[in-house]
Design a protein around this motif. Structure first.
Motif, mmCIF file in Angstrom:
data_model
loop_
_atom_site.group_PDB
_atom_site.id
_atom_site.type_symbol
_atom_site.label_atom_id
_atom_site.label_comp_id
_atom_site.label_asym_id
_atom_site.label_seq_id
_atom_site.Cartn_x
_atom_site.Cartn_y
_atom_site.Cartn_z
ATOM 1 N N ASP A 1 -4.390 -5.373 8.730
ATOM 2 C CA ASP A 1 -4.265 -5.784 10.130
ATOM 3 C C ASP A 1 -5.500 -5.444 10.952
ATOM 4 O O ASP A 1 -5.583 -5.829 12.123
ATOM 5 N N HIS B 1 -2.403 10.018 11.573
ATOM 6 C CA HIS B 1 -2.607 8.615 11.919
ATOM 7 C C HIS B 1 -4.016 8.211 12.359
ATOM 8 O O HIS B 1 -4.309 7.016 12.401
ATOM 9 N N ASP C 1 -7.888 7.295 12.317
ATOM 10 C CA ASP C 1 -8.844 6.821 11.315
ATOM 11 C C ASP C 1 -10.128 7.636 11.334
ATOM 12 O O ASP C 1 -10.843 7.694 10.333
ATOM 13 N N GLY D 1 -2.331 -3.073 19.148
ATOM 14 C CA GLY D 1 -3.138 -2.611 18.020
ATOM 15 C C GLY D 1 -4.591 -2.978 18.187
ATOM 16 O O GLY D 1 -5.128 -2.965 19.289
ATOM 17 N N THR E 1 4.697 4.342 21.593
ATOM 18 C CA THR E 1 3.468 3.682 22.042
ATOM 19 C C THR E 1 3.685 2.222 22.395
ATOM 20 O O THR E 1 2.746 1.431 22.386
ATOM 21 N N ARG F 1 1.584 4.953 12.853
ATOM 22 C CA ARG F 1 1.219 4.362 11.563
ATOM 23 C C ARG F 1 0.711 2.933 11.775
ATOM 24 O O ARG F 1 1.287 2.157 12.545
ATOM 25 N N HIS F 2 -0.371 2.593 11.088
ATOM 26 C CA HIS F 2 -0.925 1.240 11.219
ATOM 27 C C HIS F 2 -1.648 0.888 9.926
ATOM 28 O O HIS F 2 -1.896 1.746 9.072
ATOM 29 N N ASP F 3 -1.988 -0.378 9.798
ATOM 30 C CA ASP F 3 -2.639 -0.882 8.579
ATOM 31 C C ASP F 3 -4.072 -1.278 8.909
ATOM 32 O O ASP F 3 -4.319 -2.355 9.449
ATOM 33 N N ARG F 4 -4.994 -0.387 8.585
ATOM 34 C CA ARG F 4 -6.393 -0.662 8.891
ATOM 35 C C ARG F 4 -6.967 -1.747 7.993
ATOM 36 O O ARG F 4 -7.817 -2.533 8.421
ATOM 37 N N ASP G 1 -6.354 -2.695 12.221
ATOM 38 C CA ASP G 1 -6.076 -1.763 13.304
ATOM 39 C C ASP G 1 -6.817 -0.448 13.049
ATOM 40 O O ASP G 1 -6.851 0.049 11.921
ATOM 41 N N GLN G 2 -7.396 0.110 14.103
ATOM 42 C CA GLN G 2 -8.114 1.378 14.004
ATOM 43 C C GLN G 2 -7.825 2.214 15.248
ATOM 44 O O GLN G 2 -7.771 1.675 16.354
ATOM 45 N N THR G 3 -7.678 3.510 15.057
ATOM 46 C CA THR G 3 -7.533 4.415 16.196
ATOM 47 C C THR G 3 -8.420 5.631 15.981
ATOM 48 O O THR G 3 -8.299 6.321 14.964
#
Length: 367
Positions: free
Chosen positions: A101, A139, A141, A81, A76, A95-98, A103-105
Motif C-alpha cells: 500500500d 509500527h 517505519d 495512510g 487514528t 499497523r500498515h502495509d509499506r 504507507d509509511q510513518t
C-alpha cells in the motif's frame, strides 16, 4: 504526497518543537522532488499554518490533547495512510502495509528526558511518551533523532531493529541579529556586554555547575539565562547566589522569540552550555549560527554537534572547574575570543533545514 503532522503549529507544547515543525515543513516544500506535494495533518483549531506552498491540510475532528490521547491508544480514524512524517513523537501509529500500500510513518525524537530524567517531566507527559515509544517500536517505519549519540542511547532503550536515522535540526531559517537589536536589549533591560548561560532550574540542565563555573572564572559580566521556564526565576537566582554570584548580575529571560534571542546573543562575549542531557542543543546551534564563542560541558551530544566549533570540556566529575577554566581562558584575550567566534561561525554553517528536508525526502524514498 508527503503529509507532515503539524500539531505544534496549532497548539504548541514547546517553542522548539513548534519551530522545528514549521521550519522543516517549509523546507520540505522548497525541497520537494518534481511531481511531489507536501500536505499536513493537524488537530482541530483555527490557527493558520505559516507554511507557504503547503497542499492539502487534513484537519482532525479533535483538538491536540484529545488527538494525542486517541493516537496513544491507536485510534487514528481520519488520519489516512500514505507517506506520513512527524517532526515530533505524535503520529498515527497503526499497523500498515509499506510494501503493497506504500504507507509509511516516520516519527522524530529531539530529546530523551522522559526516560533519562523522568522526575523532571510531568507524570502525564512521561506516561504518554513511554506509551508512544511502544507504538513506535511496533509500527514506525523509521525514527529520526538529531545526533548519532542520541541514536545509540535510544537503541539501548528499545529495540528498533536498525530503523533509527540521524537528521540534525538547525537554527530558525534566517536566524540573524535583528536591525533593532539594541532597542530589543533595552526593552528587556539588558546591558550591552554580557555572557549567556543555557539551562533551566532542573538539576539535569547543569545550571548550578554553570554558575559555579562563572564564579570560578573571575568574569564579572552580567549573566543572561536562556531556556528557563516561566516561574523559575527565583529558583535560578538562588542557584546563582549559592555560587557566590549576586542577584543583580542575573537576568532570567524565559519565553523569548528568535529575534530577541539573537539580540541577546549579539551582545554575548561567550555562551556557556553546562548541561549533559540527551538531546539537540538548540541554543548552542543558534549561538554558533551567529558566530558567538561557545564553551560546553563534554556530553556526547555537545561533542558531536559542536565538534571543532567551540570548547567542549569536563569529565562529569567536576564540570564547574573545567568550564570555569575554559571560560576564563577564552575571556582572557580578544584574540582567543575572536578565534572561538570564527570556529563557531564555521561550524554553525553545517546546520540547515534545507539539508534536513533533503534527507527526509531521501529517507522516505529509501523506505
Amino acid at each position: 504526497m508527503l503529509r507532515v503532522v503539524l500539531d505544534q503549529l496549532v497548539t504548541a507544547t514547546h517553542p522548539d518543537l513548534a519551530t522545528a515543525s514549521r521550519e522543516l515543513a517549509r523546507a520540505l516544500v522548497q525541497a520537494r522532488p518534481s511531481g511531489c506535494e507536501v500536505g499536513a495533518i493537524v488537530p482541530a483549531g483555527a490557527a493558520e499554518l505559516d507554511v507557504p506552498g503547503l497542499g492539502e491540510v487534513r484537519r482532525m475532528a479533535m483538538g491536540r490533547r484529545e488527538l494525542a490521547a486517541a493516537w496513544q491508544l491507536g485510534v487514528t480514524a481520519g488520519a489516512g495512510g500514505g507517506l506520513i512524517h512527524s517532526p515530533t513523537l505524535l503520529a498515527p501509529l497503526v499497523r500498515h502495509d509499506r510494501v503493497n500500500d506504500h504507507d509509511q510513518t516516520v516519527v522524530t525524537l529531539w530529546h530523551l528526558r522522559p526516560w533519562e530524567h523522568p522526575d523532571e517531566v510531568p507524570r502525564a507527559l512521561q506516561s504518554w511518551a513511554k506509551a508512544m515509544l511502544k507504538r513506535v517500536r511496533r509500527h514506525a517505519d523509521a525514527v529520526v533523532v538529531p545526533t548519532h549519540a542520541m541514536a545509540e542511547r535510544l537503541a539501548e532503550l528499545t529495540d528498533l531493529g536498525g530503523r533509527i536515522r540521524v537528521i540534525a535540526g538547525a537554527a530558525p531559517a534566517g536566524f540573524a541579529v535583528p536591525t533593532d537589536a539594541v532597542g530589543r536589549r533595552r526593552t528587556m533591560t539588558l546591558p550591552e556586554a554580557l555572557m549567556v548561560l543555557i539551562g533551566d532550574a532542573s538539576p539535569s540542565s547543569g545550571l548550578a555547575a554553570g554558575f559555579r563555573a562563572i564564579a570560578a572564572s573571575g568574569a564579572d559580566l552580567p549573566i543572561v539565562v536562556l531556556d528557563a521556564r516561566d516561574g523559575e526565576e527565583p529558583a535560578i537566582v538562588e542557584l546563582a547566589q549559592a555560587a557566590g554570584i549576586g542577584e543583580h548580575r542575573v537576568h532570567v529571560r524565559p519565553g523569548l522569540d528568535a529575534a530577541d534571542r539573537a539580540a541577546i546573543l549579539d551582545a554575548a562575549a561567550i555562551v556557556l552550555a553546562p548541561g549533559r542531557r540527551s538531546g539537540f542543543p538548540w541554543r548552542v546551534v543558534e549561538a554558533m549560527a551567529l558566530g558567538v564563542p561557545v564553551v560546553a560541558a563534554a556530553s556526547a551530544d555537545h561533542r558531536e554537534v559542536i565538534f571543532e566549533g567551540g570548547r567542549v570540556v569536563g569529565d562529569g566529575a567536576d564540570d564547574a572547574e573545567a568550564l570555569g577554566d575554559a571560560a576564563a581562558d577564552a575571556l582572557s584575550s580578544i584574540a582567543g575570543l575572536e578565534r572561538l567566534a570564527v570556529l563557531a561561525g564555521d561550524r554553525g554553517r553545517a546546520f540547515s533545514w534545507r539539508e534536513a528536508a533533503d534527507r527526509v525526502w531521501q529517507l522516505h524514498a529509501d523506505l
